[in-house]
Write an enzyme that holds these catalytic residues in place. Sequence first.
Site, mmCIF file in Angstrom:
data_model
loop_
_atom_site.group_PDB
_atom_site.id
_atom_site.type_symbol
_atom_site.label_atom_id
_atom_site.label_comp_id
_atom_site.label_asym_id
_atom_site.label_seq_id
_atom_site.Cartn_x
_atom_site.Cartn_y
_atom_site.Cartn_z
ATOM 1 N N THR A 85 32.649 46.057 44.138
ATOM 2 C CA THR A 85 32.012 44.752 44.342
ATOM 3 C C THR A 85 31.167 44.364 43.131
ATOM 4 O O THR A 85 31.013 45.145 42.195
ATOM 5 C CB THR A 85 31.103 44.782 45.591
ATOM 6 O OG1 THR A 85 29.981 45.627 45.318
ATOM 7 C CG2 THR A 85 31.856 45.291 46.817
ATOM 8 N N HIS A 87 28.038 44.074 43.128
ATOM 9 C CA HIS A 87 26.710 44.678 43.282
ATOM 10 C C HIS A 87 26.277 45.370 41.989
ATOM 11 O O HIS A 87 25.114 45.267 41.584
ATOM 12 C CB HIS A 87 26.741 45.672 44.457
ATOM 13 C CG HIS A 87 25.438 46.330 44.738
ATOM 14 N ND1 HIS A 87 24.388 45.676 45.329
ATOM 15 C CD2 HIS A 87 25.010 47.595 44.500
ATOM 16 C CE1 HIS A 87 23.370 46.504 45.453
ATOM 17 N NE2 HIS A 87 23.724 47.675 44.953
#
Length: 153
Positions: A85, A87
Amino acid sequence: MVFEGHLVGTGLKVGVVVGRFNEFITSKLLGGALDGLKRHGVEESDIDVAWVPGAFEIPLIAKKMASSGKYDAVITLGTVIRGATTHYDYVCNEVAKGVASLSLQMDIPVIFGVLTTETIEQAIERAGTKAGNKGYESAVAAIEMAHLSKQWA
């Protein structure tokens, strides 16, 4: 005139902030940092270590250490490994900005020793195998910068 920092840590007090996330890597970075500090003359009693949950929490505690007036330098250690992701991008950017901002705001050096890698293998390499130990390198940088910054105190 040429200004240089010395690599003798005798008499220096150093704070170290370590992210616990990816502890199998960050513990190796901490080991390298402690080794580097002690090999250059910093007494074990002059080293304080604060563990935080992860890399994102590092800047806050680094700021508290740096603003306490107790330390000649603060070292930040952590490991952020890219996942599936976005993130990773957010964490890396904010931690880097936070530590860089502290370096400019505080009267002491705040050293960025946070690994930001694409793979676990890259992190392992930088924590004491092929690519050296970035914790050790951060410790040496902290000693040098502590002495260098005192030349303008």
